[in-house]
Design a protein around this motif. Structure first.
Motif, mmCIF file in Angstrom:
data_model
loop_
_atom_site.group_PDB
_atom_site.id
_atom_site.type_symbol
_atom_site.label_atom_id
_atom_site.label_comp_id
_atom_site.label_asym_id
_atom_site.label_seq_id
_atom_site.Cartn_x
_atom_site.Cartn_y
_atom_site.Cartn_z
ATOM 1 N N LEU A 96 0.817 -1.210 0.000
ATOM 2 C CA LEU A 96 0.000 0.000 0.000
ATOM 3 C C LEU A 96 0.854 1.264 0.000
ATOM 4 N N LYS A 97 2.112 1.135 0.388
ATOM 5 C CA LYS A 97 3.075 2.245 0.393
ATOM 6 C C LYS A 97 2.614 3.431 1.237
ATOM 7 N N PHE A 98 1.969 3.164 2.377
ATOM 8 C CA PHE A 98 1.592 4.238 3.276
ATOM 9 C C PHE A 98 2.784 4.648 4.121
ATOM 10 N N ALA A 99 2.950 5.938 4.311
ATOM 11 C CA ALA A 99 4.050 6.486 5.096
ATOM 12 C C ALA A 99 3.512 7.631 5.947
ATOM 13 N N PRO A 100 4.170 7.910 7.080
ATOM 14 C CA PRO A 100 3.703 9.000 7.934
ATOM 15 C C PRO A 100 3.883 10.366 7.280
ATOM 16 N N VAL A 101 2.973 11.258 7.591
ATOM 17 C CA VAL A 101 3.042 12.652 7.150
ATOM 18 C C VAL A 101 2.327 13.473 8.229
ATOM 19 N N THR A 102 2.676 14.727 8.354
ATOM 20 C CA THR A 102 1.992 15.616 9.296
ATOM 21 C C THR A 102 1.331 16.726 8.497
ATOM 22 N N ILE A 103 0.047 16.954 8.761
ATOM 23 C CA ILE A 103 -0.705 17.998 8.065
ATOM 24 C C ILE A 103 -1.293 18.916 9.122
ATOM 25 N N ASP A 104 -0.927 20.175 9.076
ATOM 26 C CA ASP A 104 -1.385 21.161 10.059
ATOM 27 C C ASP A 104 -1.153 20.679 11.492
ATOM 28 N N GLY A 105 -0.031 20.022 11.732
ATOM 29 C CA GLY A 105 0.328 19.553 13.063
ATOM 30 C C GLY A 105 -0.334 18.258 13.488
ATOM 31 N N ILE A 106 -1.132 17.664 12.610
ATOM 32 C CA ILE A 106 -1.841 16.428 12.947
ATOM 33 C C ILE A 106 -1.197 15.265 12.201
ATOM 34 N N PRO A 107 -0.804 14.203 12.913
ATOM 35 C CA PRO A 107 -0.229 13.039 12.241
ATOM 36 C C PRO A 107 -1.243 12.398 11.298
ATOM 37 N N ALA A 108 -0.760 11.960 10.146
ATOM 38 C CA ALA A 108 -1.590 11.296 9.143
ATOM 39 C C ALA A 108 -0.708 10.297 8.410
ATOM 40 N N VAL A 109 -1.277 9.559 7.485
ATOM 41 C CA VAL A 109 -0.501 8.690 6.602
ATOM 42 C C VAL A 109 -0.941 8.957 5.170
ATOM 43 N N HIS A 110 0.008 8.795 4.238
ATOM 44 C CA HIS A 110 -0.342 8.926 2.826
ATOM 45 C C HIS A 110 0.273 7.770 2.075
ATOM 46 N N GLY A 111 -0.411 7.358 1.013
ATOM 47 C CA GLY A 111 0.067 6.202 0.271
ATOM 48 C C GLY A 111 -0.781 5.864 -0.923
ATOM 49 N N PHE A 112 -0.798 4.594 -1.267
ATOM 50 C CA PHE A 112 -1.472 4.038 -2.435
ATOM 51 C C PHE A 112 -0.774 4.433 -3.712
ATOM 52 N N GLY A 113 0.468 4.073 -3.843
ATOM 53 C CA GLY A 113 1.149 4.251 -5.116
ATOM 54 C C GLY A 113 2.212 5.319 -5.093
ATOM 55 N N SER A 114 2.920 5.400 -6.182
ATOM 56 C CA SER A 114 4.070 6.278 -6.305
ATOM 57 C C SER A 114 3.762 7.741 -6.038
ATOM 58 N N PRO A 115 2.709 8.346 -6.642
ATOM 59 C CA PRO A 115 2.463 9.756 -6.370
ATOM 60 C C PRO A 115 1.782 10.013 -5.024
ATOM 61 N N GLN A 116 1.517 8.956 -4.233
ATOM 62 C CA GLN A 116 0.877 9.086 -2.921
ATOM 63 C C GLN A 116 -0.462 9.825 -3.005
ATOM 64 N N PRO A 117 -1.412 9.324 -3.799
ATOM 65 C CA PRO A 117 -2.642 10.089 -4.018
ATOM 66 C C PRO A 117 -3.722 9.932 -2.956
ATOM 67 N N GLU A 118 -3.421 9.329 -1.795
ATOM 68 C CA GLU A 118 -4.457 9.196 -0.777
ATOM 69 C C GLU A 118 -3.881 9.533 0.594
ATOM 70 N N VAL A 119 -4.643 10.269 1.381
ATOM 71 C CA VAL A 119 -4.259 10.616 2.744
ATOM 72 C C VAL A 119 -5.360 10.138 3.675
ATOM 73 N N LEU A 120 -4.971 9.526 4.783
ATOM 74 C CA LEU A 120 -5.918 9.133 5.816
ATOM 75 C C LEU A 120 -5.504 9.858 7.082
ATOM 76 N N VAL A 121 -6.448 10.564 7.695
ATOM 77 C CA VAL A 121 -6.139 11.325 8.904
ATOM 78 C C VAL A 121 -7.242 11.131 9.933
ATOM 79 N N ASP A 122 -6.828 10.815 11.144
ATOM 80 C CA ASP A 122 -7.735 10.642 12.280
ATOM 81 C C ASP A 122 -7.538 11.857 13.176
ATOM 82 N N VAL A 123 -8.556 12.713 13.271
ATOM 83 C CA VAL A 123 -8.432 13.924 14.072
ATOM 84 C C VAL A 123 -9.058 13.768 15.451
ATOM 85 N N GLY A 124 -9.481 12.559 15.793
ATOM 86 C CA GLY A 124 -10.104 12.298 17.084
ATOM 87 C C GLY A 124 -11.536 11.856 16.881
#
Length: 164
Positions: A96-124
């Protein structure tokens, strides 16, 4: 059931699940700017414990590609899953190639392929999945989805209490 942005739901900006409605969090203009296209259509549909908004651009000219779309799904967070456990599960699936990323100070993951076209973020209180797919230029997908995710997080954190 397809709804046009701005209609339906249980109240201003809310869905029947109590999660903010996806189409109220990011505008067509913001998505269009991220993807560098003019959005022709915005639709919102119920999605389990939330809603999914889809913004699309369809071109008739091969010069412009076959089309572009972005989606934002907003759901109530599962009470049985922590953010860390959810992200770890995704990161442990190498295909799935998901890797950590931070968006506006909130941890998230992005992945699904080379250009990383999907982000999943749990804000609580809610979990958001943001995806972008362009046949105009795959290189635009990664930066576009991160820009859309940033806009979604800024909006959702004004509506629900986000945990950083």
């Amino acid at each position: 059931m397809v709804r046009t942005a701005g209609r339906g739901g249980s109240g201003p900006g809310g869905s029947a699940s109590g999660a903010p409605r996806a189409c109220t969090l990011v505008s067509a203009a913001q998505v269009g700017a991220a993807l560098d296209v003019s959005i022709n259509r915005t639709t919102e549909e119920p999605d389990g414990s939330g809603t999914t908004c889809t913004w699309s651009f369809t071109a008739t000219s091969l010069v412009k590609g076959l089309g572009t779309n972005a989606t934002l799904s907003v759901k109530r967070s599962a009470a049985s899953s922590t953010r860390a456990a959810l992200y770890r599960t995704l990161e442990n699936e190498p295909e799935l190639k998901f890797a950590p990323v931070t968006i506006d100070g909130i941890p998230a993951v992005h992945g699904f392929g080379s250009p990383q076209p999907e982000v999943l973020v749990d804000v609580g209180p809610v979990t958001m999945t943001i995806a972008a797919l362009s046949t105009i230029s795959a290189a635009d997908d990664g930066p576009a989805v991160l820009a859309i995710a940033g806009d979604a997080i800024s909006s959702v954190c004004r509506v629900v209490r986000c945990s950083h």
